[in-house]
Design a protein around this motif. Structure first.
Motif, PDB file in Angstrom:
ATOM      1  N   ARG A  83       0.851  -1.193   0.000  1.00  0.00           N
ATOM      2  CA  ARG A  83       0.000   0.000   0.000  1.00  0.00           C
ATOM      3  C   ARG A  83       0.884   1.241   0.000  1.00  0.00           C
ATOM      4  NH1 ARG A  83      -5.301   1.527   2.975  1.00  0.00           N
ATOM      5  NH2 ARG A  83      -4.994   3.738   3.313  1.00  0.00           N
ATOM      6  N   PRO A  84       0.726   2.099  -1.013  1.00  0.00           N
ATOM      7  CA  PRO A  84       1.523   3.331  -1.006  1.00  0.00           C
ATOM      8  C   PRO A  84       1.018   4.263   0.093  1.00  0.00           C
ATOM      9  CG  PRO A  84      -0.044   3.358  -2.822  1.00  0.00           C
ATOM     10  CD  PRO A  84      -0.146   2.008  -2.178  1.00  0.00           C
ATOM     11  N   THR A  85       1.906   5.090   0.582  1.00  0.00           N
ATOM     12  CA  THR A  85       1.505   6.089   1.570  1.00  0.00           C
ATOM     13  C   THR A  85       0.636   7.137   0.867  1.00  0.00           C
ATOM     14  OG1 THR A  85       3.386   7.545   1.173  1.00  0.00           O
ATOM     15  CG2 THR A  85       3.674   5.779   2.831  1.00  0.00           C
ATOM     16  N   VAL A  86      -0.056   7.920   1.640  1.00  0.00           N
ATOM     17  CA  VAL A  86      -0.869   8.989   1.071  1.00  0.00           C
ATOM     18  C   VAL A  86       0.030   9.966   0.317  1.00  0.00           C
ATOM     19  CG1 VAL A  86      -2.437  10.888   1.596  1.00  0.00           C
ATOM     20  CG2 VAL A  86      -2.642   8.739   2.834  1.00  0.00           C
ATOM     21  N   GLU A  87       1.212  10.229   0.856  1.00  0.00           N
ATOM     22  CA  GLU A  87       2.153  11.137   0.191  1.00  0.00           C
ATOM     23  C   GLU A  87       2.587  10.571  -1.160  1.00  0.00           C
ATOM     24  OE1 GLU A  87       6.348  13.502   1.040  1.00  0.00           O
ATOM     25  OE2 GLU A  87       5.683  11.960   2.438  1.00  0.00           O
ATOM     26  N   GLU A  88       2.886   9.279  -1.206  1.00  0.00           N
ATOM     27  CA  GLU A  88       3.260   8.651  -2.480  1.00  0.00           C
ATOM     28  C   GLU A  88       2.108   8.716  -3.476  1.00  0.00           C
ATOM     29  OE1 GLU A  88       6.438   5.267  -0.925  1.00  0.00           O
ATOM     30  OE2 GLU A  88       4.291   4.831  -0.893  1.00  0.00           O
ATOM     31  N   LEU A  89       0.907   8.444  -2.990  1.00  0.00           N
ATOM     32  CA  LEU A  89      -0.265   8.504  -3.849  1.00  0.00           C
ATOM     33  C   LEU A  89      -0.456   9.920  -4.392  1.00  0.00           C
ATOM     34  CD1 LEU A  89      -2.562   6.517  -4.744  1.00  0.00           C
ATOM     35  CD2 LEU A  89      -3.949   7.595  -2.977  1.00  0.00           C
ATOM     36  N   ALA A  90      -0.304  10.911  -3.534  1.00  0.00           N
ATOM     37  CA  ALA A  90      -0.437  12.312  -3.954  1.00  0.00           C
ATOM     38  C   ALA A  90       0.633  12.674  -4.980  1.00  0.00           C
ATOM     39  CB  ALA A  90      -0.355  13.235  -2.742  1.00  0.00           C
ATOM     40  N   ASN A  91       1.847  12.193  -4.775  1.00  0.00           N
ATOM     41  CA  ASN A  91       2.925  12.467  -5.729  1.00  0.00           C
ATOM     42  C   ASN A  91       2.619  11.873  -7.098  1.00  0.00           C
ATOM     43  OD1 ASN A  91       4.416  13.883  -3.845  1.00  0.00           O
ATOM     44  ND2 ASN A  91       5.679  12.132  -3.282  1.00  0.00           N
ATOM     45  N   ARG A  92       2.113  10.662  -7.119  1.00  0.00           N
ATOM     46  CA  ARG A  92       1.744  10.021  -8.389  1.00  0.00           C
ATOM     47  C   ARG A  92       0.593  10.771  -9.060  1.00  0.00           C
ATOM     48  NH1 ARG A  92       1.453   3.902  -6.266  1.00  0.00           N
ATOM     49  NH2 ARG A  92       3.549   3.807  -5.447  1.00  0.00           N
ATOM     50  N   TRP A  93      -0.395  11.146  -8.272  1.00  0.00           N
ATOM     51  CA  TRP A  93      -1.554  11.882  -8.786  1.00  0.00           C
ATOM     52  C   TRP A  93      -1.093  13.194  -9.417  1.00  0.00           C
ATOM     53  CZ3 TRP A  93      -6.121  10.708 -10.318  1.00  0.00           C
ATOM     54  CH2 TRP A  93      -7.207  11.573 -10.250  1.00  0.00           C
ATOM     55  N   ASP A  94      -0.198  13.901  -8.732  1.00  0.00           N
ATOM     56  CA  ASP A  94       0.339  15.159  -9.263  1.00  0.00           C
ATOM     57  C   ASP A  94       1.135  14.923 -10.544  1.00  0.00           C
ATOM     58  OD1 ASP A  94      -0.804  16.520  -7.141  1.00  0.00           O
ATOM     59  OD2 ASP A  94       1.071  16.685  -6.006  1.00  0.00           O
ATOM     60  N   ALA A  95       1.937  13.870 -10.578  1.00  0.00           N
ATOM     61  CA  ALA A  95       2.747  13.580 -11.763  1.00  0.00           C
ATOM     62  C   ALA A  95       1.874  13.272 -12.975  1.00  0.00           C
ATOM     63  CB  ALA A  95       3.698  12.416 -11.480  1.00  0.00           C
ATOM     64  N   VAL A  96       0.801  12.526 -12.756  1.00  0.00           N
ATOM     65  CA  VAL A  96      -0.120  12.216 -13.857  1.00  0.00           C
ATOM     66  C   VAL A  96      -0.747  13.512 -14.384  1.00  0.00           C
ATOM     67  CG1 VAL A  96      -2.335  11.123 -14.396  1.00  0.00           C
ATOM     68  CG2 VAL A  96      -0.589   9.842 -13.179  1.00  0.00           C
ATOM     69  N   HIS A  97      -1.053  14.439 -13.475  1.00  0.00           N
ATOM     70  CA  HIS A  97      -1.627  15.707 -13.915  1.00  0.00           C
ATOM     71  C   HIS A  97      -0.614  16.586 -14.636  1.00  0.00           C
ATOM     72  CE1 HIS A  97      -5.063  14.464 -11.546  1.00  0.00           C
ATOM     73  NE2 HIS A  97      -5.733  15.295 -12.314  1.00  0.00           N
ATOM     74  N   GLU A  98       0.647  16.482 -14.266  1.00  0.00           N
ATOM     75  CA  GLU A  98       1.683  17.207 -15.008  1.00  0.00           C
ATOM     76  C   GLU A  98       1.786  16.669 -16.433  1.00  0.00           C
ATOM     77  OE1 GLU A  98       3.507  19.975 -14.352  1.00  0.00           O
ATOM     78  OE2 GLU A  98       2.164  20.122 -12.630  1.00  0.00           O
ATOM     79  N   ALA A  99       1.695  15.353 -16.582  1.00  0.00           N
ATOM     80  CA  ALA A  99       1.699  14.751 -17.919  1.00  0.00           C
ATOM     81  C   ALA A  99       0.481  15.231 -18.701  1.00  0.00           C
ATOM     82  CB  ALA A  99       1.709  13.229 -17.821  1.00  0.00           C
ATOM     83  N   ALA A 100      -0.673  15.287 -18.042  1.00  0.00           N
ATOM     84  CA  ALA A 100      -1.895  15.746 -18.701  1.00  0.00           C
ATOM     85  C   ALA A 100      -1.762  17.204 -19.144  1.00  0.00           C
ATOM     86  CB  ALA A 100      -3.090  15.573 -17.775  1.00  0.00           C
ATOM     87  N   THR A 101      -1.076  18.000 -18.355  1.00  0.00           N
ATOM     88  CA  THR A 101      -0.845  19.397 -18.733  1.00  0.00           C
ATOM     89  C   THR A 101      -0.010  19.470 -20.009  1.00  0.00           C
ATOM     90  OG1 THR A 101      -1.049  20.163 -16.458  1.00  0.00           O
ATOM     91  CG2 THR A 101       0.169  21.588 -17.975  1.00  0.00           C
ATOM     92  N   ALA A 102       0.996  18.613 -20.106  1.00  0.00           N
ATOM     93  CA  ALA A 102       1.826  18.567 -21.318  1.00  0.00           C
ATOM     94  C   ALA A 102       0.982  18.130 -22.517  1.00  0.00           C
ATOM     95  CB  ALA A 102       3.006  17.628 -21.114  1.00  0.00           C
ATOM     96  N   VAL A 103       0.135  17.138 -22.319  1.00  0.00           N
ATOM     97  CA  VAL A 103      -0.744  16.662 -23.394  1.00  0.00           C
ATOM     98  C   VAL A 103      -1.698  17.783 -23.806  1.00  0.00           C
ATOM     99  CG1 VAL A 103      -2.583  15.030 -23.993  1.00  0.00           C
ATOM    100  CG2 VAL A 103      -0.546  14.230 -22.785  1.00  0.00           C
ATOM    101  N   ALA A 104      -2.243  18.506 -22.844  1.00  0.00           N
ATOM    102  CA  ALA A 104      -3.146  19.614 -23.150  1.00  0.00           C
ATOM    103  C   ALA A 104      -2.448  20.659 -24.014  1.00  0.00           C
ATOM    104  CB  ALA A 104      -3.676  20.242 -21.866  1.00  0.00           C
ATOM    105  N   GLY A 105      -1.188  20.916 -23.701  1.00  0.00           N
ATOM    106  CA  GLY A 105      -0.426  21.857 -24.513  1.00  0.00           C
ATOM    107  C   GLY A 105      -0.272  21.376 -25.950  1.00  0.00           C
ATOM    108  N   LEU A 106      -0.002  20.095 -26.101  1.00  0.00           N
ATOM    109  CA  LEU A 106       0.128  19.527 -27.451  1.00  0.00           C
ATOM    110  C   LEU A 106      -1.215  19.491 -28.180  1.00  0.00           C
ATOM    111  CD1 LEU A 106       2.607  16.639 -26.614  1.00  0.00           C
ATOM    112  CD2 LEU A 106       3.102  18.711 -27.936  1.00  0.00           C
ATOM    113  N   ALA A 107      -2.305  19.442 -27.423  1.00  0.00           N
ATOM    114  CA  ALA A 107      -3.651  19.468 -28.013  1.00  0.00           C
ATOM    115  C   ALA A 107      -4.124  20.900 -28.251  1.00  0.00           C
ATOM    116  CB  ALA A 107      -4.633  18.732 -27.110  1.00  0.00           C
ATOM    117  N   GLN A 108      -3.262  21.857 -27.948  1.00  0.00           N
ATOM    118  CA  GLN A 108      -3.539  23.280 -28.100  1.00  0.00           C
ATOM    119  C   GLN A 108      -4.695  23.738 -27.209  1.00  0.00           C
ATOM    120  OE1 GLN A 108      -3.631  24.460 -32.242  1.00  0.00           O
ATOM    121  NE2 GLN A 108      -1.876  23.163 -32.717  1.00  0.00           N
ATOM    122  N   LEU A 109      -4.736  23.181 -26.017  1.00  0.00           N
ATOM    123  CA  LEU A 109      -5.727  23.561 -25.016  1.00  0.00           C
ATOM    124  C   LEU A 109      -5.034  24.384 -23.938  1.00  0.00           C
ATOM    125  CD1 LEU A 109      -7.425  20.072 -24.556  1.00  0.00           C
ATOM    126  CD2 LEU A 109      -8.295  22.012 -25.881  1.00  0.00           C
TER     127      LEU A 109
END
Length: 136
Positions: free
Chosen positions: A26-52
């Motif tokens: 079981r990941p710690t809450v901090e680890e889970l939050a870090n992963r959640w944030d990282a996925v959103h950073e990737a989504a931000t990059a994708v949004a930029g490539l989608a011109q959003l």
């Protein structure tokens, strides 16, 4: 000792740190939050490539790790696995988009498709921790 903060390395199109090697721990809450944030950073990059534009984060999205920690073990595990699965989709998708962009190809449509897939998957993960108030 705190867990290292994940870094989304756009140049390498990887999210660090990777998911736990053993999905049974079981990941710690901090680890889970870090992963959640990282996925959103990737989504931000994708949004930029989608011109959003950059998506504004809501309290519901930001509080997912804390809310997941308040759930039963099985729900927490499902959230953690969902985040890991979403990262597993985002990483190669973003790598492919960046590779195409580097070769001068237009990736807008493909990025938009990945962006939509991200939103569908994120909604499914968020639904795992909906409380009665959110469901209304």
């Amino acid at each position: 000792m705190s867990a290292p903060v994940p870094v989304f390395d756009l140049a390498q199109a990887t999210m660090l740190p990777p998911a736990s090697p053993a999905r049974h721990s079981r990941p710690t809450v901090e680890e889970l939050a870090n992963r959640w944030d990282a996925v959103h950073e990737a989504a931000t990059a994708v949004a930029g490539l989608a011109q959003l534009g950059r998506e504004e984060s809501s309290a519901e999205i930001a509080s997912l790790p804390i809310r997941a920690a308040q759930q039963e073990d099985r729900a927490y595990e499902l959230v953690a696995n969902g985040i890991d699965d979403l990262a597993a989709v985002m990483q190669p998708g973003l790598r492919a988009l960046l590779s195409l962009t580097a070769s001068g190809k237009d990736t807008t449509a493909a990025a938009m498709t990945l962006w939509r897939e991200f939103h569908v998957a994120r909604a499914a993960i968020l639904a795992l921790v909906l409380d009665e108030h959110d469901a209304r």
